[in-house]
Design a protein around this motif. Structure first.
Motif, PDB file in Angstrom:
ATOM      1  N   LEU A  11       3.109 -93.984 -28.773  1.00  0.00           N
ATOM      2  CA  LEU A  11       3.856 -92.987 -28.014  1.00  0.00           C
ATOM      3  C   LEU A  11       2.952 -92.121 -27.140  1.00  0.00           C
ATOM      4  O   LEU A  11       1.867 -91.709 -27.562  1.00  0.00           O
ATOM      5  CB  LEU A  11       4.635 -92.076 -28.964  1.00  0.00           C
ATOM      6  CG  LEU A  11       5.663 -92.767 -29.851  1.00  0.00           C
ATOM      7  CD1 LEU A  11       6.262 -91.769 -30.828  1.00  0.00           C
ATOM      8  CD2 LEU A  11       6.731 -93.442 -29.016  1.00  0.00           C
ATOM      9  N   ASP A  20       7.036-100.198 -29.696  1.00  0.00           N
ATOM     10  CA  ASP A  20       7.975 -99.078 -29.636  1.00  0.00           C
ATOM     11  C   ASP A  20       8.845 -98.948 -30.885  1.00  0.00           C
ATOM     12  O   ASP A  20       9.837 -98.235 -30.889  1.00  0.00           O
ATOM     13  CB  ASP A  20       8.856 -99.174 -28.388  1.00  0.00           C
ATOM     14  CG  ASP A  20       9.716-100.426 -28.381  1.00  0.00           C
ATOM     15  OD1 ASP A  20       9.603-101.258 -29.294  1.00  0.00           O
ATOM     16  OD2 ASP A  20      10.515-100.550 -27.438  1.00  0.00           O
ATOM     17  N   PRO A  60       7.707 -93.925 -25.510  1.00  0.00           N
ATOM     18  CA  PRO A  60       6.898 -95.148 -25.409  1.00  0.00           C
ATOM     19  C   PRO A  60       6.117 -95.195 -24.091  1.00  0.00           C
ATOM     20  O   PRO A  60       6.494 -94.562 -23.095  1.00  0.00           O
ATOM     21  CB  PRO A  60       7.930 -96.272 -25.460  1.00  0.00           C
ATOM     22  CG  PRO A  60       9.123 -95.672 -26.127  1.00  0.00           C
ATOM     23  CD  PRO A  60       9.132 -94.228 -25.695  1.00  0.00           C
TER      24      PRO A  60
END
Length: 179
Positions: free
Chosen positions: A71, A60, A17
């Motif tokens: 990501l 996330d 993340p």
């Protein structure tokens, strides 16, 4: 559903993340005219990058409140791009994927490796039925990446999007869980 453990690993990459410290590389990449050429936004300012980070940090978990997963792609602990997955129809498990890679790291298959990992995650972990990728039809590198990641070219929409002062075409790729 079991929670994900980050970073996700591929043979050469780590996917994790976003975090506040990513603002500098995000600004460096998204401020490049050659990167933003086919994106919806103009080259980013530092303020744009800070806003983008704050929007992406909570994204996330595809099944979380935002219905999206954002990501960072890392190679040897250095951010080189990002890949996003978001629901376009949560009820029917339909999502869209997008990616950006720092051109300084292009041509080595990193974006394809990251996209494949996120597509696998979409189908195996999140039980998504379909994932689409829509892009400016002039972006041959992104179209090639979609094909290399196992997506199928499904449509070419002519002059369907007004972007940066001109009509542009959109190509659409898709992948089903059953593919």
């Amino acid at each position: 559903m079991a929670s994900l453990n980050f970073p996700l690993r591929t043979p050469r990459l780590a996917l994790r993340p976003h975090r506040e410290a990513d603002v500098d590389w995000l600004y460096r990449v998204y401020s490049r005219p050659d990167v933003s050429r086919y994106l919806l936004d103009e080259p980013s300012s530092l303020e744009d990058a800070q806003k983008r980070i704050s929007e992406r940090i909570p994204r996330d978990d595809l099944d979380g409140g935002h219905g999206s997963l954002s990501l960072v792609i890392e190679r040897e602990h250095l951010p080189i791009g990002d890949v996003l997955l978001w629901f376009t129809d949560r009820e029917h498990r339909v999502a869209e994927i997008g990616w950006v890679l720092d051109p300084d790291h292009g041509g080595q298959g990193f974006a394809t490796e990251a996209a494949r990992a996120v597509l696998d995650l979409a189908f195996s972990h999140y039980r998504v039925h379909r994932v689409a990728a829509q892009m400016d039809a002039r972006n041959a590198a992104s179209a090639k990446l979609a094909c290399m990641a196992g997506m199928h070219r499904e449509a070419h929409l002519r002059q369907d999007w007004w972007s940066k002062g001109e009509w542009t075409d959109t190509v659409i790729f898709g992948k089903l869980a059953s593919d």
